[in-house]
Write an enzyme that holds these catalytic residues in place. Sequence first.
Site, PDB file in Angstrom:
ATOM      1  N   LYS A 106       0.876  -1.143   0.123  1.00 27.79           N
ATOM      2  CA  LYS A 106      -0.135  -0.048  -0.055  1.00 27.79           C
ATOM      3  C   LYS A 106       0.817   1.229   0.000  1.00 27.79           C
ATOM      4  O   LYS A 106       0.711   2.155  -0.647  1.00 27.79           O
ATOM      5  CB  LYS A 106      -0.760  -0.010   1.286  1.00 27.79           C
ATOM      6  CG  LYS A 106      -2.052   0.960   1.038  1.00 27.79           C
ATOM      7  CD  LYS A 106      -2.812   1.045   2.284  1.00 27.79           C
ATOM      8  CE  LYS A 106      -4.193   0.152   2.346  1.00 27.79           C
ATOM      9  NZ  LYS A 106      -5.021   0.279   3.316  1.00 27.79           N
ATOM     10  N   PHE A 140     -16.796  11.895  10.806  1.00 33.32           N
ATOM     11  CA  PHE A 140     -17.904  11.812  10.024  1.00 33.32           C
ATOM     12  C   PHE A 140     -17.982  11.661   8.518  1.00 33.32           C
ATOM     13  O   PHE A 140     -18.841  12.135   7.951  1.00 33.32           O
ATOM     14  CB  PHE A 140     -18.867  12.654  10.649  1.00 33.32           C
ATOM     15  CG  PHE A 140     -18.921  13.025  12.210  1.00 33.32           C
ATOM     16  CD1 PHE A 140     -18.160  13.844  12.894  1.00 33.32           C
ATOM     17  CD2 PHE A 140     -19.649  12.228  12.855  1.00 33.32           C
ATOM     18  CE1 PHE A 140     -18.173  14.055  14.147  1.00 33.32           C
ATOM     19  CE2 PHE A 140     -19.606  12.244  14.151  1.00 33.32           C
ATOM     20  CZ  PHE A 140     -18.750  13.208  14.815  1.00 33.32           C
ATOM     21  N   CYS A 173     -19.525   0.816   8.337  1.00 35.51           N
ATOM     22  CA  CYS A 173     -19.574   1.646   9.747  1.00 35.51           C
ATOM     23  C   CYS A 173     -20.976   1.082  10.345  1.00 35.51           C
ATOM     24  O   CYS A 173     -20.819   0.850  11.771  1.00 35.51           O
ATOM     25  CB  CYS A 173     -19.290   2.964   9.538  1.00 35.51           C
ATOM     26  SG  CYS A 173     -17.672   3.283   8.901  1.00 35.51           S
ATOM     27  N   LYS A 213     -23.324   1.009  -1.300  1.00 35.15           N
ATOM     28  CA  LYS A 213     -24.020   2.092  -2.169  1.00 35.15           C
ATOM     29  C   LYS A 213     -23.288   2.708  -3.320  1.00 35.15           C
ATOM     30  O   LYS A 213     -21.891   2.357  -3.462  1.00 35.15           O
ATOM     31  CB  LYS A 213     -23.759   3.318  -0.999  1.00 35.15           C
ATOM     32  CG  LYS A 213     -22.574   3.764  -0.475  1.00 35.15           C
ATOM     33  CD  LYS A 213     -22.652   5.029   0.370  1.00 35.15           C
ATOM     34  CE  LYS A 213     -21.279   5.798   0.530  1.00 35.15           C
ATOM     35  NZ  LYS A 213     -21.363   6.982   1.296  1.00 35.15           N
TER      36      LYS A 213
HETATM   37  C1  UDX Z   1     -21.646   6.621   7.281  1.00 30.44           C
HETATM   38  C2  UDX Z   1     -21.845   7.829   7.983  1.00 30.44           C
HETATM   39  O1  UDX Z   1     -22.908   8.406   7.171  1.00 30.44           O
HETATM   40  C3  UDX Z   1     -20.814   8.481   8.277  1.00 30.44           C
HETATM   41  O2  UDX Z   1     -20.880   9.825   8.979  1.00 30.44           O
HETATM   42  C4  UDX Z   1     -19.731   7.932   9.116  1.00 30.44           C
HETATM   43  O3  UDX Z   1     -18.690   8.458   9.394  1.00 30.44           O
HETATM   44  C5  UDX Z   1     -19.443   6.382   8.370  1.00 30.44           C
HETATM   45  O4  UDX Z   1     -20.835   5.775   8.373  1.00 30.44           O
HETATM   46  P1  UDX Z   1     -21.382   5.343   5.110  1.00 30.44           P
HETATM   47  O5  UDX Z   1     -21.207   3.949   5.885  1.00 30.44           O
HETATM   48  O6  UDX Z   1     -19.887   5.586   4.436  1.00 30.44           O
HETATM   49  O7  UDX Z   1     -20.971   6.880   6.306  1.00 30.44           O
HETATM   50  O8  UDX Z   1     -22.142   5.720   4.180  1.00 30.44           O
HETATM   51  P2  UDX Z   1     -23.757   6.466   4.057  1.00 30.44           P
HETATM   52  O9  UDX Z   1     -23.839   7.301   2.917  1.00 30.44           O
HETATM   53  O10 UDX Z   1     -24.000   7.040   5.698  1.00 30.44           O
HETATM   54  O11 UDX Z   1     -24.796   5.174   3.910  1.00 30.44           O
HETATM   55  C6  UDX Z   1     -24.626   4.080   5.176  1.00 30.44           C
HETATM   56  C7  UDX Z   1     -25.782   3.172   4.529  1.00 30.44           C
HETATM   57  O12 UDX Z   1     -27.182   3.759   4.345  1.00 30.44           O
HETATM   58  C8  UDX Z   1     -25.468   2.579   3.112  1.00 30.44           C
HETATM   59  O13 UDX Z   1     -25.981   1.414   2.962  1.00 30.44           O
HETATM   60  C9  UDX Z   1     -26.719   3.538   2.297  1.00 30.44           C
HETATM   61  O14 UDX Z   1     -27.063   2.860   1.140  1.00 30.44           O
HETATM   62  C10 UDX Z   1     -27.834   3.595   3.078  1.00 30.44           C
HETATM   63  N1  UDX Z   1     -28.710   4.800   3.058  1.00 30.44           N
HETATM   64  C11 UDX Z   1     -28.104   6.075   3.188  1.00 30.44           C
HETATM   65  C12 UDX Z   1     -29.944   4.791   2.505  1.00 30.44           C
HETATM   66  O15 UDX Z   1     -30.221   3.534   2.465  1.00 30.44           O
HETATM   67  N2  UDX Z   1     -30.811   5.818   2.608  1.00 30.44           N
HETATM   68  C13 UDX Z   1     -30.123   7.004   2.649  1.00 30.44           C
HETATM   69  O16 UDX Z   1     -30.948   7.958   2.576  1.00 30.44           O
HETATM   70  C14 UDX Z   1     -28.930   6.994   3.010  1.00 30.44           C
END
Ligand code: UDX
Length: 444
Positions: A45, A157, A265, A330
């Site tokens: 890495k 975050f 997360c 996502k």
């Molecule tokens: C999350 C938190 O948002 C972030 O603040 C933290 O630091 C890490 O965890 P992340 O896991 O990268 O970030 O993705 P995020 O965009 O939050 O989506 C999390 C999950 O929720 C995904 O499976 C996404 O598809 C889902 N999601 C998100 C929904 O189903 N609907 C939404 O409106 C938003």
Amino acid sequence: MNDSSPTTTTTRIAVIGTGYVGLTTGVCLAHLGHEVVCCDLDERKVEQLRAGVVPIVEAGLPELMAEVVEAGRLSFSLGSDPAVRTADIVFLCVQTPQDEDGSADLSYVKAAANEIGPMLEPGAIVVNKSTVPVGSAQVVAHALGRDDVHVASNPEFLREGTAVHDFLHPDRVVIGAETADVAARIAALYDGIDTKIVSTDTASAEVIKYAANGFLAMKLSFINSVAAICEQVGADVLAVADGVGSDERIGSKFLRPGPGWGGSCFPKDSRAVIQIANEYGYDFSLMRYVIQTNEEQFERMVHKVIRGARRSPEQSLDGVVVAALGLTFKAGTDDLRDSPSLRIANELARRGARVKAYDPTATGELSAVQSERLAAFDLCSSPIKAIEGADVAVVLTEWPEFAALDLEEIRTALRGNAVVDCRNLFDPEKVRAAGLNYQGVGRS
Ligand code: UDX
């Protein structure tokens, strides 16, 4: 001062761990004008990074990394010596994976603290950036084995796929420190960013991180449950989300129903916060229901595909061909960790379906790890190739290219006529007008 100009005071920073948190943190702090060394134990890495290769999908990261390396403010080191010896502030950005009982495994954090303890300059600050259980600041302080340095918490975050944007445009920066001086030294790192600084003690900062992720997961489980109700009563969850989210106390973000939440997360942190609460004698039953609701959402999506294949839940899916569109957790990322899309596709294969899968990143550049995790599927190089000959096309990840698919082409390519849209990308009326059977999430 806007967020692109270097800050006035330059701080020497070492970042331990170059995953999506550590690399984003190092690059963005260098962009803000600080001198940063990103350290990792993974030789391959470090070599990739030194060659200018960014090993993760993060919008804007390659360009920003090239800029700060060129400016001489960012370099990479195999191991944390000697970077830690001259650092004013050291960020711990190592992984905190989940133990079997759901609690966060701090072994990597402790190992890093044990290693850097003897190297630190007196007065240096060690900052927990990784998501760590409440009380971890004391654990790190003990592992450092000295009392002339400081330990603080500065939780991230960052959302995967938008981590650079989120770092440079945060809603707030949270700092947990035991003295105002330490808090001020950490806050000064973010001088180039116009945002609110929430300065508190380390335990509160650690709780903020878990409470934020837990609340976001709860909000999603809530709207996914409301979507299920909408389907039963003939309401449209998009209108409901709009009407509910327009209340400033609720907010319209994180109200998009989907196949369930996942990623590296939410699943880990939601379980960890239940364990942490348990350790301190509180039964966080609400979070257990948030997780249970999410598990039920995966099952609801599987049943939609079964209905689309005109089978009953008791029957096997032998002979059924399913086109799985999207495998990452996502859009905008290549991350398969705890992906609901992957979970649902695997369950369909387990029930006997032949799953033809396409994902712009996961089936594009197959890494060794990913290929093992996709062994249950026929991997296709385009959405239409996955749809060809399928009885059901199921949209699992909200990649924009799926919303752009031609409905006529889908109908012609399908052997059956069912579309299960777990991300509500399509207009139900248009899909039905194209002669297809449509199921969304919460769409009447
Ligand atoms: C999350 C938190 O948002 C972030 O603040 C933290 O630091 C890490 O965890 P992340 O896991 O990268 O970030 O993705 P995020 O965009 O939050 O989506 C999390 C999950 O929720 C995904 O499976 C996404 O598809 C889902 N999601 C998100 C929904 O189903 N609907 C939404 O409106 C938003």
